[in-house]
Design an enzyme around this catalytic site. Structure first.
Site, PDB file in Angstrom:
ATOM      1  N   HIS A  17       6.336  -2.323  -3.066  1.00  0.00           N
ATOM      2  CA  HIS A  17       5.872  -1.126  -2.339  1.00  0.00           C
ATOM      3  C   HIS A  17       4.450  -1.385  -1.854  1.00  0.00           C
ATOM      4  O   HIS A  17       3.499  -1.360  -2.636  1.00  0.00           O
ATOM      5  CB  HIS A  17       5.895   0.110  -3.256  1.00  0.00           C
ATOM      6  CG  HIS A  17       5.497   1.375  -2.554  1.00  0.00           C
ATOM      7  ND1 HIS A  17       6.298   2.501  -2.547  1.00  0.00           N
ATOM      8  CD2 HIS A  17       4.398   1.716  -1.842  1.00  0.00           C
ATOM      9  CE1 HIS A  17       5.716   3.470  -1.862  1.00  0.00           C
ATOM     10  NE2 HIS A  17       4.544   3.018  -1.424  1.00  0.00           N
ATOM     11  N   HIS A  19       1.512  -0.905   1.535  1.00  0.00           N
ATOM     12  CA  HIS A  19       1.077  -0.426   2.854  1.00  0.00           C
ATOM     13  C   HIS A  19       0.137  -1.471   3.444  1.00  0.00           C
ATOM     14  O   HIS A  19      -0.914  -1.755   2.859  1.00  0.00           O
ATOM     15  CB  HIS A  19       0.323   0.902   2.735  1.00  0.00           C
ATOM     16  CG  HIS A  19       1.170   1.998   2.169  1.00  0.00           C
ATOM     17  ND1 HIS A  19       1.914   2.856   2.949  1.00  0.00           N
ATOM     18  CD2 HIS A  19       1.417   2.356   0.883  1.00  0.00           C
ATOM     19  CE1 HIS A  19       2.577   3.705   2.167  1.00  0.00           C
ATOM     20  NE2 HIS A  19       2.295   3.412   0.909  1.00  0.00           N
ATOM     21  N   LYS A 103      12.937   4.458   4.048  1.00  0.00           N
ATOM     22  CA  LYS A 103      11.982   5.229   3.249  1.00  0.00           C
ATOM     23  C   LYS A 103      12.087   6.714   3.579  1.00  0.00           C
ATOM     24  O   LYS A 103      12.022   7.101   4.744  1.00  0.00           O
ATOM     25  CB  LYS A 103      10.561   4.728   3.549  1.00  0.00           C
ATOM     26  CG  LYS A 103       9.463   5.442   2.797  1.00  0.00           C
ATOM     27  CD  LYS A 103       9.476   5.124   1.309  1.00  0.00           C
ATOM     28  CE  LYS A 103       8.599   6.039   0.493  1.00  0.00           C
ATOM     29  NZ  LYS A 103       7.223   5.631   0.386  1.00  0.00           N
ATOM     30  N   HIS A 140       9.724   8.881  -1.652  1.00  0.00           N
ATOM     31  CA  HIS A 140       8.475   9.509  -2.093  1.00  0.00           C
ATOM     32  C   HIS A 140       8.898  10.810  -2.765  1.00  0.00           C
ATOM     33  O   HIS A 140       9.258  11.777  -2.088  1.00  0.00           O
ATOM     34  CB  HIS A 140       7.532   9.774  -0.907  1.00  0.00           C
ATOM     35  CG  HIS A 140       6.214  10.328  -1.350  1.00  0.00           C
ATOM     36  ND1 HIS A 140       5.054   9.591  -1.374  1.00  0.00           N
ATOM     37  CD2 HIS A 140       5.890  11.544  -1.856  1.00  0.00           C
ATOM     38  CE1 HIS A 140       4.065  10.330  -1.854  1.00  0.00           C
ATOM     39  NE2 HIS A 140       4.548  11.526  -2.161  1.00  0.00           N
ATOM     40  N   HIS A 178       6.490   4.821  -6.976  1.00  0.00           N
ATOM     41  CA  HIS A 178       5.226   5.183  -7.627  1.00  0.00           C
ATOM     42  C   HIS A 178       5.343   6.405  -8.546  1.00  0.00           C
ATOM     43  O   HIS A 178       4.718   7.440  -8.299  1.00  0.00           O
ATOM     44  CB  HIS A 178       4.103   5.374  -6.597  1.00  0.00           C
ATOM     45  CG  HIS A 178       4.491   6.087  -5.315  1.00  0.00           C
ATOM     46  ND1 HIS A 178       5.151   7.290  -5.303  1.00  0.00           N
ATOM     47  CD2 HIS A 178       4.289   5.754  -4.015  1.00  0.00           C
ATOM     48  CE1 HIS A 178       5.337   7.656  -4.045  1.00  0.00           C
ATOM     49  NE2 HIS A 178       4.828   6.740  -3.255  1.00  0.00           N
ATOM     50  N   ASP A 251       1.788   0.063  -4.241  1.00  0.00           N
ATOM     51  CA  ASP A 251       1.410   1.195  -3.390  1.00  0.00           C
ATOM     52  C   ASP A 251      -0.033   1.033  -2.907  1.00  0.00           C
ATOM     53  O   ASP A 251      -0.748   2.020  -2.711  1.00  0.00           O
ATOM     54  CB  ASP A 251       1.596   2.538  -4.109  1.00  0.00           C
ATOM     55  CG  ASP A 251       1.475   3.717  -3.129  1.00  0.00           C
ATOM     56  OD1 ASP A 251       1.670   3.512  -1.930  1.00  0.00           O
ATOM     57  OD2 ASP A 251       1.157   4.833  -3.592  1.00  0.00           O
TER      58      ASP A 251
HETATM   59  C1  NCD Z   1      -0.017   6.256   0.997  1.00  0.00           C
HETATM   60  C2  NCD Z   1      -0.704   5.893   2.322  1.00  0.00           C
HETATM   61  O1  NCD Z   1      -1.925   6.008   2.409  1.00  0.00           O
HETATM   62  O2  NCD Z   1      -0.010   5.464   3.243  1.00  0.00           O
HETATM   63  N1  NCD Z   1      -0.921   7.037   0.210  1.00  0.00           N
HETATM   64  C3  NCD Z   1      -0.877   7.209  -1.138  1.00  0.00           C
HETATM   65  O3  NCD Z   1      -1.672   8.019  -1.639  1.00  0.00           O
HETATM   66  N2  NCD Z   1      -0.034   6.560  -1.886  1.00  0.00           N
HETATM   67  C4  NCD Z   1       1.272   6.963   1.244  1.00  0.00           C
HETATM   68  C5  NCD Z   1       2.151   7.096   0.026  1.00  0.00           C
HETATM   69  O4  NCD Z   1       2.717   6.126  -0.447  1.00  0.00           O
HETATM   70  O5  NCD Z   1       2.237   8.216  -0.505  1.00  0.00           O
HETATM   71 ZN    ZN Z   2       3.113   4.299  -0.710  1.00  0.00          ZN
END
Ligand code: NCD
Ligand code: ZN
Length: 356
Positions: A17, A19, A103, A140, A178, A251
């Site tokens: 996971h 970003h 997702k 999520h 998460h 995450d």
């Molecule tokens: C994530 C993001 O910034 O893209 N933020 C987070 O707090 N985890 C999005 C997500 O996974 O909820």
């Molecule tokens: Zn995330």
């Protein structure tokens, strides 16, 4: 796995996971992930979100272009589910290999989720086809009703949304992403082996006090938000339990200072640069460093039916101080900062930069 007094060598891990963003931020954040993790499930919550095969292919190309030469890293791309998405297009993307998974963001549950799902029952045709073709659903898991206390939103989601969904689609492969609560841990471990959960490093290290320590600390604000201490302890037990339904997903979610410090600061913690060291610290503190390898490098691949990585990585017992920030090019070429998780702290483990 080889454990000595001063080092651990484990199978190279995967991040299930992640970003990565795009543009200059992608270029600034990709290297630590790509050098440590062999594969990563890349989240699709860009602006605009990744909903088509074409977008996923372009995004993948940009990620691969941003990786330093000589590093083997496979981004596994995901589709962002929207109310309008057609099950036929999603299936097509899965069969073409453009989408590894889909997702599900409940609309407005987190960063860049306003195009997410407004009514879960309206996407039954999508979920039916995902179940039929074996396409994993990544969730999520928070309700978005403002009436529900933010610290209860994961539990409500499990009870009101996830349980009914599992009944309707008993053969759908699902990852509850998460997780942050004892209830989520119990729910996942008592379900069948088609349901799994990722656990982040930050939820293993901090509880909700971190956000309010001597003032408002937006660097520790993420979603789902960190909960009470007993939830953190339950997550640590789950991660180190050796149960295959819990595996690594950082995450890591970078935001520049501008967005973290604004009057309506973004949720997300950038933990990628020291994620493995951060997990190692938890496993060592819990007295089961030998469980790090299955959690980080085996359970996720097994859940997704992928081969285990053949390469390995070594952590040495040498402390290091995490930098206060990383610099990234901003919109008008002005430098911006991104603060990593553990900024200014001393971590006990350091990655030896030679992969074998
Ligand atoms: C994530 C993001 O910034 O893209 N933020 C987070 O707090 N985890 C999005 C997500 O996974 O909820
Ligand atoms: Zn995330």
């Amino acid at each position: 796995m080889k454990i000595t007094q001063h080092s651990i060598t484990l199978r190279q891990p995967d991040d299930w996971h992640l970003h990565l963003r795009d543009g200059d931020v992608l270029k600034a954040v990709i290297t630590p992930s790509a050098t440590v993790f062999r594969r990563a499930v890349v989240m699709p919550n860009l602006q605009p979100p990744i909903t088509t095969v074409e977008q996923a292919n372009i995004y993948k190309k940009n990620i691969l272009k941003a990786i330093p030469k000589g590093i083997s890293f496979t981004p596994l791309m995901t589709a962002y589910l929207t109310d309008q998405l057609s099950p036929i297009d999603l299936e097509d993307g899965f069969h073409k290999g453009a989408f590894f998974a889909a997702k599900l963001y409940p609309a407005n549950s987190t960063t860049n989720s306003s195009d997410g799902i407004t009514d879960l029952s309206a996407i039954n045709p999508i979920l039916e086809s995902m179940e039929r073709i074996g396409m994993p659903l990544l969730i999520h898991g928070e309700v978005t009703d403002p009436e529900i206390d933010i610290f209860d939103r994961e539990c409500f989601f499990i009870e009101k949304k996830l349980q009914p969904l599992l009944k309707l689609f008993p053969n759908l492969r699902i990852v509850l992403e998460h997780i942050t609560t004892k209830e989520a841990v119990q729910f996942v471990e008592s379900s069948n082996n088609l349901l799994a959960a990722t656990i982040t490093p930050h939820h293993l290290h901090i509880n909700r006090n971190a956000m309010f320590f001597r003032g408002l600390n937006s660097d520790f604000y993420c979603l789902p938000v960190a909960k009470r201490e007993h939830h953190r302890l339950a997550l640590r037990r789950a991660a180190t339990s050796g149960k295959a339904c819990f595996f690594l997903g950082t995450d890591s979610a970078p935001h520049t200072r501008m967005f973290k410090e604004s009057s309506c600061g973004c949720a997300g913690i950038f933990n990628a640069p020291y994620a493995l060291e951060s997990y190692a610290e938890v496993f060592e503190q819990e007295g089961c460093i030998e469980k790090l390898e299955p959690f980080a490098s085996e359970f996720g691949a097994a859940f997704y039916g992928l081969p285990l990585n053949e390469s390995s990585i070594t952590l040495v017992k040498r402390s290091q101080i995490v930098p206060d920030y990383f610099e990234v090019k901003g919109p008008t070429n002005s430098p911006q900062r991104i603060v990593p998780f553990h900024a200014g702290e001393k971590l006990q483990w350091t990655i030896s930069r030679e992969l074998s």
